[in-house]
Each structure stands twice: as structure tokens, then as C-alpha cells.
Design a protein around this motif. Structure first.
Motif, PDB file in Angstrom:
ATOM      1  N   PHE A   1     -80.807  17.631  90.500  1.00 49.51           N
ATOM      2  CA  PHE A   1     -81.055  18.808  89.664  1.00 49.51           C
ATOM      3  C   PHE A   1     -80.555  20.087  90.346  1.00 49.51           C
ATOM      4  O   PHE A   1     -81.103  21.181  90.175  1.00 49.51           O
TER       5      PHE A   1
ATOM      6  N   GLU B   1     -86.442  25.088  83.018  1.00 53.93           N
ATOM      7  CA  GLU B   1     -85.874  24.333  81.906  1.00 53.93           C
ATOM      8  C   GLU B   1     -84.584  23.618  82.305  1.00 53.93           C
ATOM      9  O   GLU B   1     -84.374  22.450  81.966  1.00 53.93           O
ATOM     10  N   ASP B   2     -83.712  24.320  83.026  1.00 54.37           N
ATOM     11  CA  ASP B   2     -82.443  23.720  83.430  1.00 54.37           C
ATOM     12  C   ASP B   2     -82.666  22.582  84.420  1.00 54.37           C
ATOM     13  O   ASP B   2     -82.061  21.509  84.293  1.00 54.37           O
TER      14      ASP B   2
ATOM     15  N   TRP C   1     -85.263  20.649  84.861  1.00 55.83           N
ATOM     16  CA  TRP C   1     -85.863  19.492  84.201  1.00 55.83           C
ATOM     17  C   TRP C   1     -84.827  18.764  83.339  1.00 55.83           C
ATOM     18  O   TRP C   1     -84.738  17.539  83.361  1.00 55.83           O
ATOM     19  N   ARG C   2     -84.045  19.530  82.604  1.00 58.42           N
ATOM     20  CA  ARG C   2     -83.022  18.929  81.732  1.00 58.42           C
ATOM     21  C   ARG C   2     -81.992  18.164  82.562  1.00 58.42           C
ATOM     22  O   ARG C   2     -81.628  17.036  82.217  1.00 58.42           O
ATOM     23  N   TRP C   3     -81.514  18.765  83.654  1.00 57.99           N
ATOM     24  CA  TRP C   3     -80.526  18.090  84.505  1.00 57.99           C
ATOM     25  C   TRP C   3     -81.098  16.808  85.105  1.00 57.99           C
ATOM     26  O   TRP C   3     -80.405  15.785  85.184  1.00 57.99           O
TER      27      TRP C   3
ATOM     28  N   VAL D   1     -83.643  14.905  83.956  1.00 58.31           N
ATOM     29  CA  VAL D   1     -83.820  13.877  82.927  1.00 58.31           C
ATOM     30  C   VAL D   1     -82.474  13.279  82.533  1.00 58.31           C
ATOM     31  O   VAL D   1     -82.320  12.046  82.431  1.00 58.31           O
ATOM     32  N   GLU D   2     -81.474  14.113  82.323  1.00 59.37           N
ATOM     33  CA  GLU D   2     -80.159  13.616  81.916  1.00 59.37           C
ATOM     34  C   GLU D   2     -79.551  12.705  82.974  1.00 59.37           C
ATOM     35  O   GLU D   2     -79.007  11.634  82.665  1.00 59.37           O
TER      36      GLU D   2
ATOM     37  N   ARG E   1     -81.505   9.409  83.108  1.00 65.64           N
ATOM     38  CA  ARG E   1     -81.228   8.573  81.930  1.00 65.64           C
ATOM     39  C   ARG E   1     -79.911   7.824  82.096  1.00 65.64           C
ATOM     40  O   ARG E   1     -79.822   6.619  81.807  1.00 65.64           O
TER      41      ARG E   1
ATOM     42  N   GLU F   1     -89.881  10.432  79.839  1.00 68.28           N
ATOM     43  CA  GLU F   1     -88.746  11.107  79.205  1.00 68.28           C
ATOM     44  C   GLU F   1     -87.428  10.393  79.500  1.00 68.28           C
ATOM     45  O   GLU F   1     -86.504  10.422  78.681  1.00 68.28           O
TER      46      GLU F   1
END
Length: 300
Positions: A68, A113-114, A116-118, A120-121, A124, A162
Motif C-alpha cells: 500500500f 482511503e487510498d 486501504w484501496r491499494w 485490497v486491490e 485480491r 474484502e
């Protein structure tokens, strides 16, 4: 339950580590992932010859690895390392990859936000690769003094949910003792996704050298139906005073990469000498075997 050891505890050739584990009576080796330098056929032969399994590996996030990071090329390189770790585990016949946050990263570099998004992506994408290989990722919370994003079981569970149904959680009783209001509740919370469990006593010493009630810990794991590995992860305490009792060696000059030297300096007084290391392993194994036998009929 079976008992393993993580090989970052004492940097040495895997030949030496695996032979010692077999001699002492351990079941497995949780290997630190170094895909670029690991001779997989040789390691597989060592494991087979010694009757030791390698159930999984640690994706050691340090030395510039960060899923991240605010730098896209760092995230890309970290994802590539994680995929190669998955391949390593699959080739060794294992079933999980432990994924902690970057060790030593205690200050955010982007928005919540960034980050967490990075994260999770990236996970995944890695889990898709892992699922195809028959391997599970397992998010491990570390205490706040080692990293900042995932410190508790509920945070690790939220992240795993997630990422997807195949993503699990690794819990470590040493870190839980610092961060959880109740380690029992944390184990119960993660019951459906608990893939692996790390152990050391409350001071991060050998199991049985501190105040943890190992019958209670193993009993709580039995109560949720956990039958995987207990993986030993102790460290010699940082003590540079005249009271220092553990025979240790300086990590410098031992052929270690800079990130591992720094990690050892930050987390312990140095590198175990062989005699002391064997003694700590022996005490831990005896304590854990006793707890496993004592709680064998406890299926609450």
C-alpha cells in the motif's frame, strides 16, 4: 495440531535448520520467502529426507516491499514478490502465505482511503493467483510498534473479507497480548478464517518461559475447531546492559541482507548462538506438546 518453527529466528542454511527441527521432533518449517535464492528441488529433498513439512511461508514485507505504498512501482514489485511467494509455497506442498503489513512502516504515506484501496486491490490480485495454485493468503496483524495499518484481529478479518472468501487470517499470541482486549474473543472472532497461529510467550521468549497459560490458549483453539500448525516465533530480548543473559551474536558479518540486519537490530539483541537457540526450541516444543496432549479431550 502440529508444531512448526519459522526460520527467521536464526539465520542459517536450511540444511542446518531442517535437520535440527527433525532431530528435536518438530513437524514443520514455516519458511521465510526468498524466491530468487531458494533452491526449491534441494529444499524439497531436505524436507522429504528429514520427514518435515513446509506448510507455508512468510511474505516478509520489509526492505522496500509495501503493498500500500504511495509509489505505484513499489506496489507492483511487492505484488510480484507475493505471487512468487505463492508459487514457492505451492511447489513445496504448502497451503498458506502469511501476509503482514510492511514491518517498520509506522507512519502513513497516503490517505486512509487510498491505502486501504491499494491494499485490497493488491491482495485480491494475489489471492486470485493463490487460489489457482491451491494456496490461501492469510493476513497477520502485528503490534503498533512494528506497523500501523493492521494491528488487531478485527482489522485483519475485515481486510480478509474484502479480499474474498479464500483469504484467511494468521493470529500471533504475542502481538495479540499487546493489541487485543481479549485474545480469546479474537480467536473466536476469526474462527471461520483462521489459517495459521504463531506462538511465543508474553515476553516473546520461548513458550513456557513466561506467564501465558498454554492449556488455555490451545484449548481456545480447539474450541473453534482449529487443527492446524502452531508456529514458534520467539526472539532474544533487546538487552545491551550488564544484565544481558542470552548468548547472542551480532548480525553484521553473517551474510544477511541489510533489511534483515536492521530487523534483527530493531527487534532483538542479535542472532542466537546455536546452543541457546536449540534450548529455546526444546523448551517451546515441550510446552506445546504438553498443552496439546492435556487439552486433547477438550472440544467445548
Amino acid at each position: 495440531m502440529k508444531i512448526a518453527v519459522h526460520n527467521w529466528l536464526r539465520p542459517e542454511p536450511l540444511d542446518v535448520s531442517i535437520e535440527r527441527l527433525a532431530r528435536l521432533g518438530y513437524d514443520g518449517l514455516e519458511i521465510t520467502s526468498k524466491p530468487a535464492t531458494t533452491d526449491i528441488p534441494h529444499v524439497k529433498k531436505l524436507l522429504a529426507d528429514n520427514g518435515v513439512e513446509s506448510p507455508g511461508a512468510l511474505a516478509f514485507m520489509a526492505g522496500g516491499l509495501d503493498l500500500f505504498s504511495d509509489e505505484p512501482f513499489v506496489r507492483a514489485g511487492s505484488l510480484d514478490y507475493l505471487k512468487r511467494t505463492i508459487d514457492l509455497v505451492a511447489e513445496l506442498g504448502g497451503y498458506f502465505v502469511t501476509v503482514p503489513c510492511t514491518v517498520g512502516k509506522v507512519v502513513p504515506t497516503a490517505s486512509e482511503e487510498d491505502e486501504w484501496r491499494w491494499y485490497v486491490e493488491g491482495l485480491r490480485t494475489a489471492q486470485e493467483h493463490a487460489t489457482a495454485a491451491g494456496v490461501r493468503l492469510a493476513v497477520e496483524p502485528l503490534n503498533r510498534f512494528e506497523t500501523y495499518l493492521i494491528n488487531r484481529a478485527d482489522q485483519a478479518l475485515r481486510l480478509a473479507e474484502e479480499v474474498g472468501p479464500d483469504c484467511g487470517v494468521v493470529l500471533d499470541i504475542f502481538h495479540m497480548n499487546i493489541e487485543e482486549r481479549s485474545w480469546r474473543q479474537a480467536i473466536e472472532l476469526c474462527r471461520d478464517r483462521l489459517v495459521h497461529f504463531h506462538v511465543a510467550d508474553n515476553t516473546r521468549g520461548a513458550c513456557g518461559d513466561g506467564e501465558f497459560d498454554w492449556n488455555a490458549i490451545v484449548g481456545a483453539l480447539r474450541a473453534i475447531g482449529y487443527d492446524g500448525y502452531l508456529s514458534v516465533e520467539f526472539m532474544p530480548p533487546i538487552d545491551r546492559t550488564p544484565l544481558a543473559a542470552s548468548p547472542i551474536d551480532d548480525p553484521e558479518g553473517q551474510g544477511l541482507e541489510a533489511s534483515m540486519v536492521r530487523w534483527l537490530r530493531d527487534h532483538s539483541s542479535g542472532v542466537f548462538r546455536e546452543t541457546e537457540y536449540t534450548a529455546w526450541l526444546t523448551r517451546s516444543l515441550r510446552t506445546l506438546r504438553t498443552a496439546i496432549a492435556t487439552t486433547a479431550g477438550d472440544r467445548r
